[in-house]
Scaffold this active site. Structure first.
Site, short mmCIF file in Angstrom:
data_model
loop_
_atom_site.label_atom_id
_atom_site.label_comp_id
_atom_site.label_asym_id
_atom_site.label_seq_id
_atom_site.Cartn_x
_atom_site.Cartn_y
_atom_site.Cartn_z
N ASP A 38 -11.45 97.17 -4.07
CA ASP A 38 -10.44 97.47 -3.05
C ASP A 38 -9.22 96.63 -3.38
O ASP A 38 -9.31 95.62 -4.07
CB ASP A 38 -10.96 97.12 -1.65
CG ASP A 38 -10.21 97.84 -0.53
OD1 ASP A 38 -10.76 98.80 0.05
OD2 ASP A 38 -9.04 97.45 -0.24
N ASP A 62 -6.36 97.18 -7.83
CA ASP A 62 -5.52 98.32 -7.44
C ASP A 62 -5.81 99.44 -8.44
O ASP A 62 -5.60 99.27 -9.65
CB ASP A 62 -4.05 97.87 -7.53
CG ASP A 62 -3.07 98.97 -7.14
OD1 ASP A 62 -3.45 100.17 -7.17
OD2 ASP A 62 -1.92 98.62 -6.83
N VAL A 63 -6.31 100.58 -7.95
CA VAL A 63 -6.71 101.67 -8.86
C VAL A 63 -5.54 102.27 -9.64
O VAL A 63 -5.75 103.04 -10.57
CB VAL A 63 -7.47 102.80 -8.12
CG1 VAL A 63 -8.85 102.35 -7.69
CG2 VAL A 63 -6.67 103.37 -6.96
N TYR A 152 0.41 114.61 0.62
CA TYR A 152 -1.03 114.42 0.74
C TYR A 152 -1.77 115.71 0.40
O TYR A 152 -2.77 115.69 -0.32
CB TYR A 152 -1.36 113.96 2.16
CG TYR A 152 -2.80 113.57 2.38
CD1 TYR A 152 -3.26 112.30 2.06
CD2 TYR A 152 -3.70 114.47 2.96
CE1 TYR A 152 -4.59 111.94 2.29
CE2 TYR A 152 -5.03 114.11 3.19
CZ TYR A 152 -5.47 112.85 2.85
OH TYR A 152 -6.77 112.50 3.09
N LYS A 156 -4.41 116.07 -2.70
CA LYS A 156 -5.84 116.37 -2.55
C LYS A 156 -6.21 117.68 -3.25
O LYS A 156 -7.35 117.85 -3.70
CB LYS A 156 -6.21 116.39 -1.06
CG LYS A 156 -6.14 115.00 -0.41
CD LYS A 156 -7.06 113.97 -1.09
CE LYS A 156 -7.16 112.65 -0.32
NZ LYS A 156 -8.05 111.68 -0.97
P1 NAD Z 1 -9.23 103.47 5.02
O1 NAD Z 1 -7.77 103.17 5.03
O2 NAD Z 1 -10.05 103.01 6.16
O3 NAD Z 1 -9.88 102.92 3.67
C1 NAD Z 1 -9.25 103.08 2.42
C2 NAD Z 1 -9.40 101.80 1.59
O4 NAD Z 1 -8.79 102.03 0.32
C3 NAD Z 1 -8.71 100.60 2.23
O5 NAD Z 1 -9.59 99.50 2.34
C4 NAD Z 1 -7.58 100.30 1.25
O6 NAD Z 1 -7.28 98.91 1.14
C5 NAD Z 1 -8.10 100.87 -0.06
N1 NAD Z 1 -7.01 101.19 -0.99
C6 NAD Z 1 -5.83 101.77 -0.70
N2 NAD Z 1 -5.08 101.86 -1.79
C7 NAD Z 1 -5.81 101.32 -2.80
C8 NAD Z 1 -5.56 101.11 -4.18
N3 NAD Z 1 -4.38 101.45 -4.74
N4 NAD Z 1 -6.52 100.54 -4.93
C9 NAD Z 1 -7.70 100.16 -4.38
N5 NAD Z 1 -7.97 100.32 -3.08
C10 NAD Z 1 -7.05 100.90 -2.30
O7 NAD Z 1 -9.29 105.05 4.84
P2 NAD Z 1 -10.49 106.12 4.84
O8 NAD Z 1 -10.20 107.06 5.95
O9 NAD Z 1 -11.81 105.50 4.72
O10 NAD Z 1 -10.12 106.90 3.50
C11 NAD Z 1 -10.98 107.04 2.41
C12 NAD Z 1 -10.70 108.38 1.74
O11 NAD Z 1 -11.03 109.43 2.64
C13 NAD Z 1 -9.25 108.61 1.32
O12 NAD Z 1 -9.22 109.20 0.04
C14 NAD Z 1 -8.74 109.58 2.37
O13 NAD Z 1 -7.69 110.38 1.89
C15 NAD Z 1 -9.99 110.39 2.65
N6 NAD Z 1 -10.00 111.12 3.93
C16 NAD Z 1 -10.06 110.46 5.12
C17 NAD Z 1 -10.07 111.19 6.31
C18 NAD Z 1 -10.13 110.51 7.65
O14 NAD Z 1 -10.03 111.22 8.68
N7 NAD Z 1 -10.29 109.21 7.74
C19 NAD Z 1 -10.03 112.59 6.27
C20 NAD Z 1 -9.98 113.23 5.03
C21 NAD Z 1 -9.98 112.48 3.86
#
Ligand code: NAD
Length: 247
Positions: A38, A62-63, A152, A156
């Site tokens: 992360d 950072d990815v 976004y 995706k």
């Molecule tokens: P979140 O923000 O709770 O967690 C995401 C994590 O990724 C965070 O801890 C952040 O620090 C980390 N992160 C961000 N940029 C980064 C980088 N450059 N390198 C490494 N780590 C990084 O969000 P989430 O909702 O758990 O999201 C996870 C995935 O699910 C994402 O791809 C998001 O698009 C997808 N998603 C979420 C939802 C939703 O409703 N929460 C719906 C559809 C898709």
């Protein structure tokens, strides 16, 4: 007792929060050796402390950065059995004529380039082993146009494209590549509406939105595809949304 991930090394991105954290937790609790990465060191420390005693190596990375990815690969070692590309960021719900260069490039850097860069680094090890499982986290916004802004949504859809190309090209090499498309999930991700036009249209489309679920429910779908339970699935884009995509 044997868990689904016993003896396996699994790399999980976004492991500090939300869906990534729930996925990393489940893999570790099912016997896996987890390389949890992360961008937030603080979130990773909290995650590691919560699961004290399990086989978790945290890497602040950072990815979008090649030098960070090199450190992840070093921590993982020669054998990587599975990779879950979960890290991602939301846009600010703007339509195309209102999108800024900053939002577009940040969303693509994390959601698209990040998945490409880490997968590109991991795949040679899977090819050498003749086995591997990759799960990318797409979104409902990877299936249609009514769930987010243009940046976004396009990012995706790109994740879906990477998933299908890789599933097709690596299938004969013993590597499965699938995606999960979550509906609404309670996490720390931020969704802000900066455009009245998009807000009006998207809010209307969200009339049949199901109630948001816990991240653990997404971890169930992701670990299904990631583990050998997904043995006959390759190139699948699995909606995990309580049926929203059927509307
Ligand atoms: P979140 O923000 O709770 O967690 C995401 C994590 O990724 C965070 O801890 C952040 O620090 C980390 N992160 C961000 N940029 C980064 C980088 N450059 N390198 C490494 N780590 C990084 O969000 P989430 O909702 O758990 O999201 C996870 C995935 O699910 C994402 O791809 C998001 O698009 C997808 N998603 C979420 C939802 C939703 O409703 N929460 C719906 C559809 C898709």
């Amino acid at each position: 007792t044997e868990g689904r991930f016993t003896g396996k090394t699994v790399v999980v991105t976004g492991a500090g929060s939300g869906i990534g954290r729930a996925t990393a937790s489940r893999v570790a609790r099912e016997g896996g050796r987890v390389i949890a990465l992360d961008i937030s060191a603080e979130r990773l420390a909290d995650f590691k402390a919560e699961l004290d005693g399990l086989d978790i190596t945290v890497v602040t990375a950072d990815v979008t950065k090649e030098e960070d990815i090199a450190r992840v690969l070093e921590a993982a070692g020669d054998r990587i059995d599975a990779l879950a590309n979960v890290a991602g960021i939301m846009d600010n719900m703007t339509p195309l004529h209102e999108v800024t260069d900053d939002v577009w490039s940040r969303v693509f850097a994390v959601n698209v380039d990040g998945v490409m860069r880490l997968s590109r680094a991991v795949l040679p090890r899977m090819l050498a082993a003749g086995a591997g499982s990759v799960v990318n986290v797409a979104s409902e916004a990877g299936l249609r146009g009514s769930a987010a802004g243009v940046a976004y949504t396009a990012s995706k859809h790109a994740v879906v494209g990477m998933t299908k190309s890789s599933a097709f090209l690596y299938g004969p090499s013993g590597i499965r590549v699938n995606a999960v498309a979550p509906g609404p999930v309670i996490t720390n991700i931020e969704a802000r509406f900066d455009s009245p036009l998009a807000q009006e249209r998207i809010t209307t489309a969200m009339a049949v939105l199901p109630a948001p679920v816990e991240a653990a429910q997404l971890a169930a779908s992701i670990t299904f595809l990631l583990s050998d339970d997904g043995v006959n699935l390759n190139g699948a884009i699995l909606p995990s949304d309580g049926g929203w995509s059927a509307a």
